[in-house]
Write a protein that holds these residues in place. Structure first.
Motif, mmCIF file in Angstrom:
data_model
loop_
_atom_site.group_PDB
_atom_site.id
_atom_site.type_symbol
_atom_site.label_atom_id
_atom_site.label_comp_id
_atom_site.label_asym_id
_atom_site.label_seq_id
_atom_site.Cartn_x
_atom_site.Cartn_y
_atom_site.Cartn_z
ATOM 1 N N GLU A 14 0.922 -1.331 -0.236
ATOM 2 C CA GLU A 14 -0.077 0.075 0.038
ATOM 3 C C GLU A 14 0.872 1.441 0.188
ATOM 4 O OE1 GLU A 14 -3.919 -1.535 2.615
ATOM 5 O OE2 GLU A 14 -2.124 -0.927 3.695
ATOM 6 N N VAL A 15 0.425 2.084 -0.987
ATOM 7 C CA VAL A 15 1.377 3.490 -0.969
ATOM 8 C C VAL A 15 0.539 4.622 -0.952
ATOM 9 C CG1 VAL A 15 2.967 4.762 -2.292
ATOM 10 C CG2 VAL A 15 3.067 2.194 -2.293
ATOM 11 N N ALA A 16 0.862 5.640 -0.078
ATOM 12 C CA ALA A 16 -0.192 6.846 -0.041
ATOM 13 C C ALA A 16 -0.169 7.614 -1.379
ATOM 14 C CB ALA A 16 0.646 7.830 0.910
ATOM 15 N N ASP A 17 -1.436 8.149 -1.600
ATOM 16 C CA ASP A 17 -1.835 8.627 -2.980
ATOM 17 C C ASP A 17 -1.124 9.932 -3.306
ATOM 18 O OD1 ASP A 17 -3.512 6.519 -3.585
ATOM 19 O OD2 ASP A 17 -5.100 7.573 -2.942
ATOM 20 N N ASP A 18 -0.538 10.779 -2.219
ATOM 21 C CA ASP A 18 -0.065 11.882 -2.423
ATOM 22 C C ASP A 18 1.353 11.894 -2.565
ATOM 23 O OD1 ASP A 18 0.742 11.237 0.030
ATOM 24 O OD2 ASP A 18 0.139 13.007 1.263
ATOM 25 N N LEU A 19 2.156 10.761 -2.712
ATOM 26 C CA LEU A 19 3.506 10.780 -3.310
ATOM 27 C C LEU A 19 3.331 10.775 -4.821
ATOM 28 C CD1 LEU A 19 4.833 7.747 -1.264
ATOM 29 C CD2 LEU A 19 4.807 10.020 -0.623
ATOM 30 N N ASP A 20 4.314 11.603 -5.521
ATOM 31 C CA ASP A 20 4.646 11.481 -6.909
ATOM 32 C C ASP A 20 4.677 10.200 -7.382
ATOM 33 O OD1 ASP A 20 7.531 11.187 -6.717
ATOM 34 O OD2 ASP A 20 7.794 13.267 -6.367
ATOM 35 N N ALA A 21 4.881 10.251 -8.921
ATOM 36 C CA ALA A 21 5.079 8.755 -9.324
ATOM 37 C C ALA A 21 6.567 8.244 -9.253
ATOM 38 C CB ALA A 21 4.709 9.011 -11.058
ATOM 39 N N GLY A 22 7.586 8.902 -9.407
ATOM 40 C CA GLY A 22 8.778 8.559 -8.734
ATOM 41 C C GLY A 22 9.094 8.149 -7.504
ATOM 42 N N SER A 23 8.480 8.627 -6.513
ATOM 43 C CA SER A 23 8.427 8.354 -4.928
ATOM 44 C C SER A 23 7.601 7.079 -4.738
ATOM 45 C CB SER A 23 7.960 9.528 -4.284
ATOM 46 O OG SER A 23 8.670 10.625 -4.391
ATOM 47 N N THR A 24 6.617 6.896 -5.677
ATOM 48 C CA THR A 24 5.756 5.716 -5.565
ATOM 49 C C THR A 24 6.408 4.577 -6.227
ATOM 50 O OG1 THR A 24 3.448 6.856 -5.696
ATOM 51 C CG2 THR A 24 3.774 4.721 -6.631
ATOM 52 N N GLU A 25 7.388 4.772 -7.150
ATOM 53 C CA GLU A 25 7.991 3.655 -7.664
ATOM 54 C C GLU A 25 9.022 3.189 -6.876
ATOM 55 O OE1 GLU A 25 6.912 4.855 -12.375
ATOM 56 O OE2 GLU A 25 8.904 5.490 -11.353
ATOM 57 N N MET A 26 9.703 4.344 -6.030
ATOM 58 C CA MET A 26 10.619 4.064 -5.283
ATOM 59 C C MET A 26 10.316 3.078 -3.993
ATOM 60 S SD MET A 26 13.762 4.603 -6.111
ATOM 61 C CE MET A 26 14.737 4.858 -4.795
ATOM 62 N N MET A 27 8.820 3.510 -3.457
ATOM 63 C CA MET A 27 8.313 2.893 -2.392
ATOM 64 C C MET A 27 8.168 1.284 -2.824
ATOM 65 S SD MET A 27 7.798 4.308 0.395
ATOM 66 C CE MET A 27 8.850 6.148 0.657
ATOM 67 N N LEU A 28 7.429 1.075 -3.905
ATOM 68 C CA LEU A 28 7.384 -0.469 -4.352
ATOM 69 C C LEU A 28 8.617 -0.919 -4.536
ATOM 70 C CD1 LEU A 28 4.712 0.494 -7.451
ATOM 71 C CD2 LEU A 28 4.184 -0.447 -4.962
ATOM 72 N N MET A 29 9.674 -0.327 -5.047
ATOM 73 C CA MET A 29 10.873 -0.926 -5.249
ATOM 74 C C MET A 29 11.662 -1.554 -3.809
ATOM 75 S SD MET A 29 12.780 -2.165 -7.889
ATOM 76 C CE MET A 29 12.871 -3.734 -6.670
ATOM 77 N N SER A 30 11.449 -0.356 -3.100
ATOM 78 C CA SER A 30 12.135 -1.107 -1.700
ATOM 79 C C SER A 30 11.063 -1.888 -0.929
ATOM 80 C CB SER A 30 12.052 0.544 -0.926
ATOM 81 O OG SER A 30 10.827 0.949 -0.475
ATOM 82 N N ALA A 31 10.002 -1.860 -1.095
ATOM 83 C CA ALA A 31 9.122 -2.785 -0.360
ATOM 84 C C ALA A 31 9.445 -4.288 -1.174
ATOM 85 C CB ALA A 31 7.473 -2.527 -0.610
ATOM 86 N N LEU A 32 9.630 -4.407 -2.366
ATOM 87 C CA LEU A 32 9.776 -5.502 -3.152
ATOM 88 C C LEU A 32 11.158 -6.215 -2.568
ATOM 89 C CD1 LEU A 32 8.588 -4.850 -6.657
ATOM 90 C CD2 LEU A 32 7.559 -6.627 -5.032
ATOM 91 N N ALA A 33 12.256 -5.266 -2.377
ATOM 92 C CA ALA A 33 13.224 -5.648 -2.038
ATOM 93 C C ALA A 33 13.232 -6.352 -0.691
ATOM 94 C CB ALA A 33 14.264 -4.608 -1.929
ATOM 95 N N ILE A 34 12.542 -6.000 0.314
ATOM 96 C CA ILE A 34 12.558 -6.191 1.567
ATOM 97 C C ILE A 34 11.684 -7.456 1.635
ATOM 98 C CG2 ILE A 34 11.404 -5.648 3.972
ATOM 99 C CD1 ILE A 34 12.172 -2.737 3.381
ATOM 100 N N TRP A 35 10.737 -7.608 0.789
ATOM 101 C CA TRP A 35 9.935 -8.501 0.604
ATOM 102 C C TRP A 35 10.751 -10.136 0.140
ATOM 103 C CZ3 TRP A 35 8.945 -11.095 -4.119
ATOM 104 C CH2 TRP A 35 7.803 -12.218 -4.139
ATOM 105 N N PHE A 36 11.482 -9.829 -0.868
ATOM 106 C CA PHE A 36 12.360 -10.393 -1.250
ATOM 107 C C PHE A 36 13.424 -11.248 -0.351
ATOM 108 C CE2 PHE A 36 16.598 -12.039 -3.291
ATOM 109 C CZ PHE A 36 16.152 -12.913 -4.228
ATOM 110 N N LYS A 37 13.999 -10.241 0.735
ATOM 111 C CA LYS A 37 14.852 -10.620 1.769
ATOM 112 C C LYS A 37 14.107 -11.272 2.949
ATOM 113 C CE LYS A 37 19.239 -9.798 0.932
ATOM 114 N NZ LYS A 37 20.462 -10.577 1.098
ATOM 115 N N GLU A 38 13.084 -10.735 3.336
ATOM 116 C CA GLU A 38 12.341 -10.989 4.371
ATOM 117 C C GLU A 38 11.365 -12.228 4.222
ATOM 118 O OE1 GLU A 38 13.515 -10.331 7.593
ATOM 119 O OE2 GLU A 38 15.063 -8.974 6.828
#
Length: 234
Positions: free
Chosen positions: A185-209
């Motif tokens: 889940e990502v806050a709607d008020d983030l810009d597109a680039g920040s949303t993609e960074m949130m998704l990428m960091s979440a996927l990275a942690i999901w992969f590790k943990e």
């Protein structure tokens, strides 16, 4: 020993504050569904029958892996972010764009460290800072991914900015869920680039943990695969 106890109390207090922060903005939920491999997922705003808006996949070697986020529904879609995952370290690096083009042109992408916490009581927490979305050109925006330790045998994280505001959440699908990898889940008020960074960091942690250690139970509530966006709580 006193310092260790003091740190534990501070960390417990921080987690209590996080859990009590109300949602003050809309949140978009991305459901993660496995493709033919549990290493690759499609991200949908809603059920798997809805079109995928992002595609996440792995590119592995003997010493490291790249996790790639593509805007679209296939491995051929444009890459918008990536994460370098090192097999001998829990620390990772995040980057914007296509790392293949970096190799072809020898241009250096700005990489942001996604670092695992050193504190004994918070070893599954991660921090990163990025210029993406920062209002100050001289200072990067800082984010903390903190694991909810009250969820036994589950992988559930909240990401907070430097002001303590929850801007993203990640929950794994559990070891026995063969179709759904989890939810982000990502806050709607983030810009597109920040949303993609949130998704990428979440996927990275999901992969590790979540994926590497196979959380036994799913971290999200059942029957919540519907929605593209959740409204503000009263």
């Amino acid at each position: 020993m006193a310092n260790v106890k003091e740190n534990a109390v501070q960390n417990e207090s921080a987690l209590t504050r996080l859990s009590s922060i109300p949602d003050t903005q809309g949140i978009t939920k991305y459901n993660m569904y496995y493709t033919t491999s549990r290493m690759n997922v499609t991200l949908h705003k809603g059920h798997a029958s809805a079109p995928a808006v992002f595609y996440g996949h792995t590119d592995c070697s003997l010493t490291k892996a790249h996790l790639c986020l593509r805007r679209g529904d296939a491995k051929t879609s444009p890459m918008v972010a990536f994460a370098k995952v090192f097999m001998t370290s829990r620390h990772m690096q995040l980057g914007r764009g296509d790392y293949h083009k970096q190799q072809e042109t020898s241009n250096q992408f700005a990489l942001d460290d996604l670092r695992r916490a050193k504190n004994l009581f918070c070893r599954s927490d991660y921090q990163f800072s990025t210029a993406q979305g920062s209002n100050n050109p001289d200072k990067k925006a800082e984010f903390d991914w903190r694991k909810d330790r009250s969820k036994i045998a589950k992988t559930v994280y909240e990401c907070c900015d430097s002001n303590g505001r929850t801007v993203a959440k990640m929950s794994s699908g559990g070891a026995f869920n063969w179709s759904k990898g989890g939810e982000i889940e990502v806050a709607d008020d983030l810009d597109a680039g920040s949303t993609e960074m949130m998704l990428m960091s979440a996927l990275a942690i999901w992969f590790k943990e979540a994926l590497a250690y196979q959380s036994i139970f799913r971290g999200y509530a059942s029957g919540k695969e519907d929605s593209s966006s959740m409204s503000k709580e009263a």
